[in-house]
Enzyme design. Sequence first.
Site, PDB file in Angstrom:
ATOM      1  N   ARG A 236       1.007  -0.931  -0.197  1.00  0.00           N
ATOM      2  CA  ARG A 236       0.114  -0.097  -0.234  1.00  0.00           C
ATOM      3  C   ARG A 236       0.792   1.220  -0.052  1.00  0.00           C
ATOM      4  O   ARG A 236       2.075   1.150   0.587  1.00  0.00           O
ATOM      5  CB  ARG A 236      -0.822   0.041   1.077  1.00  0.00           C
ATOM      6  CG  ARG A 236      -1.978  -0.949   1.075  1.00  0.00           C
ATOM      7  CD  ARG A 236      -3.278  -0.410   0.024  1.00  0.00           C
ATOM      8  NE  ARG A 236      -4.312  -1.404   0.169  1.00  0.00           N
ATOM      9  CZ  ARG A 236      -4.719  -2.352  -0.776  1.00  0.00           C
ATOM     10  NH1 ARG A 236      -3.593  -2.582  -1.795  1.00  0.00           N
ATOM     11  NH2 ARG A 236      -5.542  -3.019  -0.534  1.00  0.00           N
ATOM     12  N   GLU A 265      -3.249   8.153  -3.856  1.00  0.00           N
ATOM     13  CA  GLU A 265      -3.665   7.699  -5.278  1.00  0.00           C
ATOM     14  C   GLU A 265      -4.857   8.333  -5.593  1.00  0.00           C
ATOM     15  O   GLU A 265      -5.817   8.508  -4.633  1.00  0.00           O
ATOM     16  CB  GLU A 265      -3.759   6.108  -5.332  1.00  0.00           C
ATOM     17  CG  GLU A 265      -2.604   5.402  -5.031  1.00  0.00           C
ATOM     18  CD  GLU A 265      -2.952   3.956  -5.044  1.00  0.00           C
ATOM     19  OE1 GLU A 265      -4.119   3.371  -5.066  1.00  0.00           O
ATOM     20  OE2 GLU A 265      -2.055   3.171  -4.657  1.00  0.00           O
ATOM     21  N   HIS A 283      -1.529   1.260  -9.844  1.00  0.00           N
ATOM     22  CA  HIS A 283      -2.095   0.168  -8.762  1.00  0.00           C
ATOM     23  C   HIS A 283      -2.742  -0.884  -9.696  1.00  0.00           C
ATOM     24  O   HIS A 283      -3.929  -1.116  -9.663  1.00  0.00           O
ATOM     25  CB  HIS A 283      -3.189   0.756  -7.908  1.00  0.00           C
ATOM     26  CG  HIS A 283      -3.387   0.102  -6.723  1.00  0.00           C
ATOM     27  ND1 HIS A 283      -3.846   0.769  -5.401  1.00  0.00           N
ATOM     28  CD2 HIS A 283      -3.334  -1.282  -6.472  1.00  0.00           C
ATOM     29  CE1 HIS A 283      -4.021  -0.331  -4.543  1.00  0.00           C
ATOM     30  NE2 HIS A 283      -3.655  -1.543  -5.040  1.00  0.00           N
TER      31      HIS A 283
END
Length: 317
Positions: A236, A265, A283
């Site tokens: 993460r 993000e 991602h």
Amino acid sequence: MEAITVLQTNPINSYLEQELDKRFNLIRLWNFPADQKEDLFKEEENKRDIRAVVTNPVVPTDREFIDSLPGVEIVSSFSVGLDKIDLGYCKEKGIRVTNTPDVLTDDVADIAIGLILATLRRICESDRYVKAGLWKKGDFKLTTKFSGKKVGIIGLGRIGTAIAKRAEAFNCPISYYSRSQKPESKYKYFPSVVELASDCQILIVACPLTEETRHIINREVLDALGPKGFLINIGRGPHIDEPELVSALVEGRIAGAGLDVFENEPHVPEELFGLDNVVLLPHVGSGTVETRNAMADLVIGNLEAHFNKKPLLTPVV
């Protein structure tokens, strides 16, 4: 099955959406303007009728959100990560929580190896070199070998173990850090991330995001990794103190980084855009058709199991 109302918090996956539509009365929260969302949650009928929430790590399922939907019985997450869900409060309220482990392990482990190869061998930069017509003017610069490099993994769960197995195929010595040593593991254990970083050439973040692992990659760890070390993050974004990473890369205190996740993000530090020793992905660790469909099937399977009073497929709470 009776007509059960399910709230999906945001666009996640078209196949998932189609399958939910077939089986449930699906409310798409993102289709409501901001002022209408408030009305949706204020109406007692809606609050009572919504019995399930489908979400992913983009939208927080926090105390306020849970309290706004008193009829909710289950939260089914389209992700293995649970950092945006208040698990303690869900447990307190008797709300079941599920996620999608295992089915995405291979894809995420594959992308970790891909990031290592792309970063060390400068694959993206080489591609741009050819497309810009520069090969005609001379050969591309030499890069760095992956095979045989010492690999350190933070988190030796499903994904970390899958990465380790793949790295072994490249004859890489493997070491790891986790909350506790795993007696069944043949890999070398380090009791701190700093010690692990000091001993490896490629440091991979593959642990869950918790308060303890937030900014687990800080200046001390980056300095321990050193100017010949590479950082790979498929965990993460908040695992890394991003300003410290940017500084380390710009100043040459580490050799490079391959990143699939970021702290805010989809916003990415612009200082990284001009660095050839950095590979940036949006991602996409689990982003294959096969895996996303399997994740969707797990989400739906958990919902159907719950409402048919059968054991959940992948229970968390």
